[in-house]
Scaffold this motif. Structure first.
Motif, PDB file in Angstrom:
ATOM      1  N   VAL A 674       0.837  -1.202   0.000  1.00  0.00           N
ATOM      2  CA  VAL A 674       0.000   0.000   0.000  1.00  0.00           C
ATOM      3  C   VAL A 674       0.870   1.250   0.000  1.00  0.00           C
ATOM      4  O   VAL A 674       0.628   2.211  -0.746  1.00  0.00           O
ATOM      5  N   GLN A 675       1.900   1.246   0.833  1.00  0.00           N
ATOM      6  CA  GLN A 675       2.800   2.402   0.905  1.00  0.00           C
ATOM      7  C   GLN A 675       3.559   2.596  -0.401  1.00  0.00           C
ATOM      8  O   GLN A 675       3.769   3.734  -0.849  1.00  0.00           O
ATOM      9  N   LEU A 676       3.948   1.493  -1.050  1.00  0.00           N
ATOM     10  CA  LEU A 676       4.627   1.583  -2.339  1.00  0.00           C
ATOM     11  C   LEU A 676       3.727   2.243  -3.383  1.00  0.00           C
ATOM     12  O   LEU A 676       4.163   3.122  -4.139  1.00  0.00           O
ATOM     13  N   LEU A 677       2.469   1.830  -3.431  1.00  0.00           N
ATOM     14  CA  LEU A 677       1.553   2.394  -4.424  1.00  0.00           C
ATOM     15  C   LEU A 677       1.338   3.887  -4.200  1.00  0.00           C
ATOM     16  O   LEU A 677       1.219   4.655  -5.160  1.00  0.00           O
ATOM     17  N   GLN A 678       1.301   4.295  -2.935  1.00  0.00           N
ATOM     18  CA  GLN A 678       1.164   5.724  -2.668  1.00  0.00           C
ATOM     19  C   GLN A 678       2.400   6.495  -3.125  1.00  0.00           C
ATOM     20  O   GLN A 678       2.296   7.603  -3.650  1.00  0.00           O
ATOM     21  N   ARG A 679       3.584   5.903  -2.945  1.00  0.00           N
ATOM     22  CA  ARG A 679       4.809   6.558  -3.410  1.00  0.00           C
ATOM     23  C   ARG A 679       4.823   6.649  -4.935  1.00  0.00           C
ATOM     24  O   ARG A 679       5.243   7.673  -5.495  1.00  0.00           O
ATOM     25  N   ILE A 680       4.384   5.604  -5.604  1.00  0.00           N
ATOM     26  CA  ILE A 680       4.309   5.642  -7.067  1.00  0.00           C
ATOM     27  C   ILE A 680       3.401   6.779  -7.514  1.00  0.00           C
ATOM     28  O   ILE A 680       3.711   7.527  -8.441  1.00  0.00           O
ATOM     29  N   LYS A 681       2.280   6.915  -6.825  1.00  0.00           N
ATOM     30  CA  LYS A 681       1.320   7.971  -7.173  1.00  0.00           C
ATOM     31  C   LYS A 681       1.924   9.357  -6.993  1.00  0.00           C
ATOM     32  O   LYS A 681       1.700  10.263  -7.810  1.00  0.00           O
ATOM     33  N   ARG A 682       2.748   9.537  -5.922  1.00  0.00           N
ATOM     34  CA  ARG A 682       3.289  10.861  -5.618  1.00  0.00           C
ATOM     35  C   ARG A 682       4.524  11.219  -6.443  1.00  0.00           C
ATOM     36  O   ARG A 682       4.760  12.397  -6.718  1.00  0.00           O
ATOM     37  N   THR A 683       5.319  10.232  -6.820  1.00  0.00           N
ATOM     38  CA  THR A 683       6.638  10.540  -7.395  1.00  0.00           C
ATOM     39  C   THR A 683       6.767  10.218  -8.875  1.00  0.00           C
ATOM     40  O   THR A 683       7.836  10.416  -9.441  1.00  0.00           O
ATOM     41  N   THR A 684       5.728   9.701  -9.513  1.00  0.00           N
ATOM     42  CA  THR A 684       5.801   9.416 -10.943  1.00  0.00           C
ATOM     43  C   THR A 684       4.680  10.145 -11.657  1.00  0.00           C
ATOM     44  O   THR A 684       3.812  10.755 -11.025  1.00  0.00           O
ATOM     45  N   ASP A 685       4.679  10.037 -12.960  1.00  0.00           N
ATOM     46  CA  ASP A 685       3.633  10.673 -13.768  1.00  0.00           C
ATOM     47  C   ASP A 685       2.459   9.737 -14.035  1.00  0.00           C
ATOM     48  O   ASP A 685       1.639   9.995 -14.915  1.00  0.00           O
ATOM     49  N   VAL A 686       2.387   8.648 -13.297  1.00  0.00           N
ATOM     50  CA  VAL A 686       1.311   7.679 -13.500  1.00  0.00           C
ATOM     51  C   VAL A 686      -0.033   8.310 -13.146  1.00  0.00           C
ATOM     52  O   VAL A 686      -0.210   8.852 -12.048  1.00  0.00           O
ATOM     53  N   LYS A 687      -0.973   8.245 -14.079  1.00  0.00           N
ATOM     54  CA  LYS A 687      -2.295   8.834 -13.867  1.00  0.00           C
ATOM     55  C   LYS A 687      -3.369   7.789 -13.593  1.00  0.00           C
ATOM     56  O   LYS A 687      -4.441   8.103 -13.092  1.00  0.00           O
TER      57      LYS A 687
END
Length: 713
Positions: A674-687
């Motif tokens: 869960v924490q990894l997915l939140q980091r992906i959301k905050r630090t990448t351009d993934v929409k």
């Protein structure tokens, strides 16, 4: 902060957002009317009194926060619904919709009530159904009797109801020796076939948790055997029933070393009637020796069960790491136990009164199941010869159909009857066949050898079952130990000659309920990748379903799947591999996705069939090169994949991770995911939205990047 058990319930909800997967209920029918205002007052009184029912949770992106509301801050509104010209089915549907609606983990109460009023059948009067839905975070099934008693008291005498607050029961921290006990008990456990049972569908890494239930009443002969075995083996009824359940699962592919979960109350001393979430699932590990009699199995199960009760204060999640596959890709499932045994004597099934009005409990499902299969055993009555034992089987519809669970229940009944006849014999020789199984197989041989139905076009390519070329007189589906398997259980197809000789065909097959055989592929084409077992024919079937593919054959080398395809005549080959990989990602589990798709003009063949050995040698040469796979170059060198590799290394604290490294197989767990997915959301351009279930389905940087790319297209 929430406890580990509470957090795991929240993580389960994140797998199926917007669903009431953790909802429970107390629902009863009343011969008369309970006014919604009266229920609202009574329910508010009960919630104000019980601290646990005033406990609320707020979910952030990465954690679950627990708090308690003050008594005077609580009011529980109760809507009233009038069901016009409603029959019992209409009432049930309305109540299930109410119970199944998800609770918001936003600091709101996790309790709600409703009254459904309708015309009583035939007498011109009015009746109602009262339903209280509660979240599992504050309630469990063992709380039902206490909660119902509180509610009935508050309804009957709201002025005299004692509103003195009752503190929530607090479970002690697990003792170190108990944690070590379970670690030792489960050390080295890997279960049976990695693909689950030989029955039903294989595990899915993209669950919907949809569930159903069915009821079964044990036959009189089987009930009589259970009573007799309790006397002769000097064992409690629950132990006899659990031993037979383990044996049933073992004979359906769970293996000789299996774990069955059994829920137990872990309420602290002095708080035995406390309301709340105070249940742990004991992961009971049972080793079955097929050469020993049932008495030996009962003794072992009794010992395991009693020892487990003595160490019941440990949530199973704390020792889950002991059974993680070293090369597994991780799973949303609790791999300790996917099958549960629940013995529920007594309960609240009888009649009672609500403010002087006759009432009775109503069974309500929330439409979900967290486990593949759970048998609830519910003895009713006391006098011998008049008592019944009902089984409520709850199952995940992704794994079993209602018809398949019906077969299991009938076999369980037949197994108990057989135990009464062959108690002293080895359990490995006991048949689990029901009369219906025998009738199906006999019917299939009515006109000689049974007809065969290939599971897919890919199976037809590789099938060696050609009855006309054999002098066989009978077909059978066999387990690895040679025993014959009943309807819908997967095993090796064998053909028996008139002289008793049995030939193995190498085909995976199962009997269908209509007496035909279903061919599921060659056994030598079954492989295991990242702990997930599947047939390469399944991969080929997905490839062949694509309009641009004329031929397909997949091979496995060094833990990788390589697929070779030949395009249809005159069709363009450019971009075909990428289109096929996209189709595969939505059709197959992540572990079954080919590492590479190779487009060729035509597949090499031997004797009219694909030359698998030649393709395997070619795949070894391709995968042995240092360069990345041709069809995955864009993904391997993509900026997003590189970013994900960096995050994998940071979260897992390992610098050796690469594009193909599994998050869960290298030390990750659900909360970290869960924490990894939140980091992906905050630090990448993934929409695109990425769910926890998507990470389980695509646990590598390359796989998740491919999934994101497909969703972004």
């Amino acid at each position: 902060m929430a406890t580990r058990k509470e957090t795991d319930l929240w993580l389960l909800e994140r797998l199926v957002p917007g669903a009431g997967v953790n909802n429970l209920s107390v629902t009863f029918d009343v011969d008369g009317v309970v006014e919604p205002a009266a229920l609202a007052r009574a329910l508010t009184l009960v919630v104000r009194r019980q601290e646990i029912l005033r406990t609320v949770f707020r979910a952030t992106d990465s954690e679950l926060i627990r708090s308690v509301l003050a008594p005077d801050a609580v009011a529980v509104p109760v809507p009233g619904t009038v069901l016009e010209e409603a029959d019992d089915g209409d009432v049930q549907a309305a109540v299930e919709r109410f119970v199944g609606a998800p609770f918001a983990l936003d600091g709101s109460l996790l309790v709600r009530g409703a009254v459904f009023t309708r015309d009583a059948d035939g007498d011109g009067g009015t009746a109602c159904t009262v339903s209280v839905a509660l979240h599992h975070l504050v309630f469990d099934a063992m709380s039902t009797v206490s909660f119902l008693g509180e509610l009935l008291h508050a309804l009957q005498d709201p002025e005299g109801y004692d509103t003195t607050p009752v503190a929530a029961a607090v479970e002690p921290e697990p003792a170190a020796e108990s944690v070590e006990f379970w670690r030792e008990q489960l050390r080295g456990f890997r279960g049976g076939d990695e693909a689950g049972l030989w029955f039903g569908n294989p595990p899915s890494d993209t669950p919907d948790l949809a569930g159903e239930s069915t009821w079964y009443t044990l036959s009189r002969p089987a009930r009589s055997v259970v009573r007799r075995l309790c006397r002769e083996l000097r064992a409690p009824e629950a132990v006899i029933l659990l031993s037979a359940y383990c044996l049933l699962l073992s004979r359906h592919g769970a293996g000789r070393d299996l774990v069955v979960g059994s829920p137990v109350s872990v309420r602290p001393d002095g708080h035995e009637s406390a309301i709340g979430y105070h249940v742990n699932v004991l992961p009971l590990r049972v080793r079955i020796d097929p050469a020993k009699p049932f008495k030996r199995l009962v003794n072992r199960v009794r010992s395991v069960f009693l020892e487990g009760i003595g160490h019941s204060g440990v949530p199973a999640e704390l020792v889950l790491d002991e059974v993680r596959d070293a090369d597994g890709g991780g799973s949303w499932r609790n791999s300790l136990c996917t099958h549960l045994f629940n013995y529920v004597p007594g309960g609240t099934s009888g009649d009672f009164a609500v403010c002087g009005l006759p009432a009775r409990m109503r069974d309500v499902e929330n439409g979900f199941s967290k486990f593949d299969l759970e048998f609830f055993f519910m003895p009713e009555g006391e006098a011998e010869g008049e008592d019944e034992l009902r089984i409520r089987a709850v199952f995940r519809t992704q794994v079993f159909s209602a018809a398949e669970v019906g077969l299991l229940l009938a076999r369980y009944d037949a197994l108990l009857v057989r135990l009464g006849e062959e108690l002293s014999g080895p359990v490995g020789e006991l048949s689990v066949w029901s009369d219906a199984d025998r009738a199906v197989v006999a019917g299939g041989h009515r006109n000689g050898l049974p007809a065969a139905l290939p599971y897919s076009p890919a199976v037809a390519q590789f099938s060696s079952y050609t009855p006309g070329e054999w002098s066989a007189v009978r077909a059978l589906v066999a387990a690895p130990d040679g025993s014959e398997l009943p309807v819908r259980v997967r095993g090796e197809l064998c053909l028996a000659e008139a002289d008793g000789t049995v030939r193995r065909t190498g085909e995976l097959a199962r009997w269908l309920p209509d007496g035909r055989l279903e061919l599921l592929g060659r056994l030598d084409r079954r492989v295991t990748v990242r702990g997930f077992a599947f047939g390469l024919d399944e991969v080929d079937a997905v490839l062949l379903a694509h309009a641009e593919v004329a031929e397909a054959a997949s091979v496995a080398v060094a833990g990788r799947v390589v697929s070779f395809v030949a395009p249809t005549g005159g069709g363009p080959a450019e971009g075909l591999a990428e289109r096929l990989l996209k189709q595969i990602r939505v059709s197959l589990p992540a572990a079954a996705e080919p590492d590479r798709v190779v487009v060729v003009d035509a597949l090499p063949s031997v004797g009219g069939r694909p030359d698998l050995e030649g393709l395997r040698l070619r795949a070894e040469a391709l995968t042995g090169r240092d360069q990345p796979p041709a069809t995955a170059t864009a993904v391997d060198t993509d900026e997003l994949t590189d970013q994900l590799i960096v995050l994998w290394r940071e979260f897992l604290k390992r610098e050796d991770l690469k594009a193909g490294s599994g998050f869960f197989s290298h030390g990750g767990h659900s909360l970290l995911g869960v924490q990894l997915l939140q980091r992906i959301k905050r630090t990448t351009d993934v929409k695109v939205r990425i769910r926890l279930a998507d990470l389980f389905a695509h646990p590598t940087p390359r796989g998740l990047a491919g999934f994101i790319a497909d969703r972004s297209a």
